[in-house]
Design a protein around this motif. Sequence first.
Motif, short mmCIF file in Angstrom:
data_model
loop_
_atom_site.label_atom_id
_atom_site.label_comp_id
_atom_site.label_asym_id
_atom_site.label_seq_id
_atom_site.Cartn_x
_atom_site.Cartn_y
_atom_site.Cartn_z
N UNK A 352 23.48 -9.86 -0.77
CA UNK A 352 22.30 -9.54 -1.55
C UNK A 352 21.30 -8.69 -0.80
N UNK A 353 21.28 -8.82 0.52
CA UNK A 353 20.29 -8.10 1.33
C UNK A 353 20.79 -6.71 1.75
N UNK A 354 21.97 -6.31 1.32
CA UNK A 354 22.50 -5.00 1.69
C UNK A 354 22.28 -3.97 0.59
N UNK A 355 21.29 -4.19 -0.24
CA UNK A 355 21.09 -3.29 -1.38
C UNK A 355 20.11 -2.16 -1.12
N UNK A 356 20.23 -1.49 0.03
CA UNK A 356 19.36 -0.33 0.28
C UNK A 356 19.70 0.80 -0.69
N UNK A 357 18.65 1.44 -1.21
CA UNK A 357 18.86 2.56 -2.12
C UNK A 357 18.77 3.88 -1.36
N UNK A 358 19.36 4.95 -1.93
CA UNK A 358 19.44 6.19 -1.19
C UNK A 358 19.31 7.43 -2.05
N UNK A 359 20.01 8.46 -1.61
CA UNK A 359 19.78 9.80 -2.14
C UNK A 359 20.26 9.96 -3.58
N UNK A 360 21.27 9.23 -4.01
CA UNK A 360 21.74 9.35 -5.41
C UNK A 360 20.63 8.94 -6.38
N UNK A 361 19.91 7.89 -6.02
CA UNK A 361 18.80 7.45 -6.87
C UNK A 361 17.72 8.53 -6.94
N UNK A 362 17.38 9.13 -5.80
CA UNK A 362 16.36 10.17 -5.80
C UNK A 362 16.81 11.40 -6.59
N UNK A 363 18.07 11.78 -6.42
CA UNK A 363 18.58 12.95 -7.14
C UNK A 363 18.57 12.70 -8.65
N UNK A 364 18.93 11.48 -9.06
CA UNK A 364 18.91 11.17 -10.49
C UNK A 364 17.50 11.25 -11.05
N UNK A 365 16.53 10.72 -10.29
CA UNK A 365 15.13 10.78 -10.75
C UNK A 365 14.64 12.22 -10.84
N UNK A 366 15.00 13.03 -9.84
CA UNK A 366 14.56 14.43 -9.84
C UNK A 366 15.21 15.23 -10.98
#
Length: 526
Positions: A352-366
């Motif tokens: 559960x604690x390994x859920x760091x978010x990254x560049x795919x999330x940022x690219x989707x938002x952009x």
Amino acid sequence: MIEDFPFYLSLIVAIILLIMLANKIKVAYPVLLVIAGLLISFIPGIPTIKIDPELIFIIFLPPLLYEAAWAISWKELWKWRRIIGSFAFVVVFLTAITVAFVANHFIPGFSLALGFLLGGIVSPPDAVSASAILKFVKVPKRMSSILEGESLLNDASSLIIFRFAMVAVATGQFIWQDAVLSFSWMLVGGIGIGLLLGYVFMKSQKILPTDANMDTILTIVAPYVMYIAAEEVHSSGVLAVVSGGLLLSNNRFSFLGTSSRLRGVNVWESLAFVLNGLVFVLIGLDLPEITSGIEGVSLSSAIGYGLLITVVLIVVRILSAYGAVIVTLVARNFISVADTRSPGFKAPIMMGWTGMRGVVSLAAALSIPTHLYAGGPAFPQRNLVLFITFVVILTTLVVQGLTLPYLIKKLNLPSFNDYLSDEDADNEIKRGIARHTLNHIKENHNILFERSHFLQQIHEKWQGKIDEDGDIQLSPEVREAYLDILNAQRMWLIEQNHNNTDLNEDVIRKHLMKIDLEEERVRLVH
């Protein structure tokens, strides 16, 4: 663009130095790179960085997914397929739904469709961050395998959710039957296109007179072709790259020569190193653009919304991890599962604690358009969605990224004993190769063995009488015999990987690499 070239060049040098520092102080390099990107963005005179989402989706995502597909163990992926599938699809969907309701309830102006859009953006964890952190701590093989497998597929599921949510926000309606058909086509079409193009690349490299340079270039071209082809027909480019990459990876010994395999490993390690470094620095560098777009809400409120969504993501993932354990314990009474033992309460906390978010999330938002349609009204809450996404990425990377090693050490996870220890596996493989080599020499090269001093030395080596065979001038006949022996060893290792469940594929791959290196050395002997 040309005038900024020295800046980008110095950025790559800075990335290398920062990763060296991260290894020195034993901190996951994505954390350090994001923080460095943030600090650099405040330096006066630094060129303004504007991340084009197409740059991420087209330039960065296909090769990084492809490299991950080549690196992952198919044995592990298949063994833990149910838990990987549940985290990559079911948990991502539940996360998106939960975020949708929380955002709709607590964030002014957020409809359920807009909340679902935000959920699709922030739901997929970033595998690069977790993998970088796991280098510094010892975790059971099953945990790292599940995280790696999940990372191959969760981008696809989250981007599918993102597409549906975009349609719902733009049209104000959601047609379930159309969504189901579209979802099915994305899955089936993406996997099918990836397998088809992977097969075409495999046959082409096997039939055509390619060399190591051509093969390496084709492996770089392959993920882009798969991704673009799938996206052109509105299926999942992510699944196309993953499925095609898995097919080629598992057949690499049938169509790639030794030189191509060895050179490809070096090229891909360097390429992935640079791409991963750049994307995390770019996240930090993009802060000025993100903060400048916030309107109609105070900065403190926007940060609070971002922290709220972050807490939701962490809680949902931990609860999902415990839910997966409960489902497995119940399901083992009706179907065969990968392991009937209970992992206890510690493993789900770590998962559960390994859920760091990254560049795919940022690219989707952009990639959210500024307007609902050409000449139409502005896309609702776009800038706030983008800022919340940035807060989620930054918070999960820094907080979870820095505390995960400490948490793993405190949890003291059980080893589970899924495989023999590396030392025992090493010894078993060496003994097995020795027996197989001796039998192969006697069965296939017995006459040549009687008059070849080199083959006699090889025979003695595998009997343990000598340690090194040295650099010996080989006749063409003996050279071909030795290459045949090496290939027999390689085939034996591949068979063991498929059939022997006690052997970790990482250890087997190490021995396969040794055989490739030995074969390359022999081919260079004149």
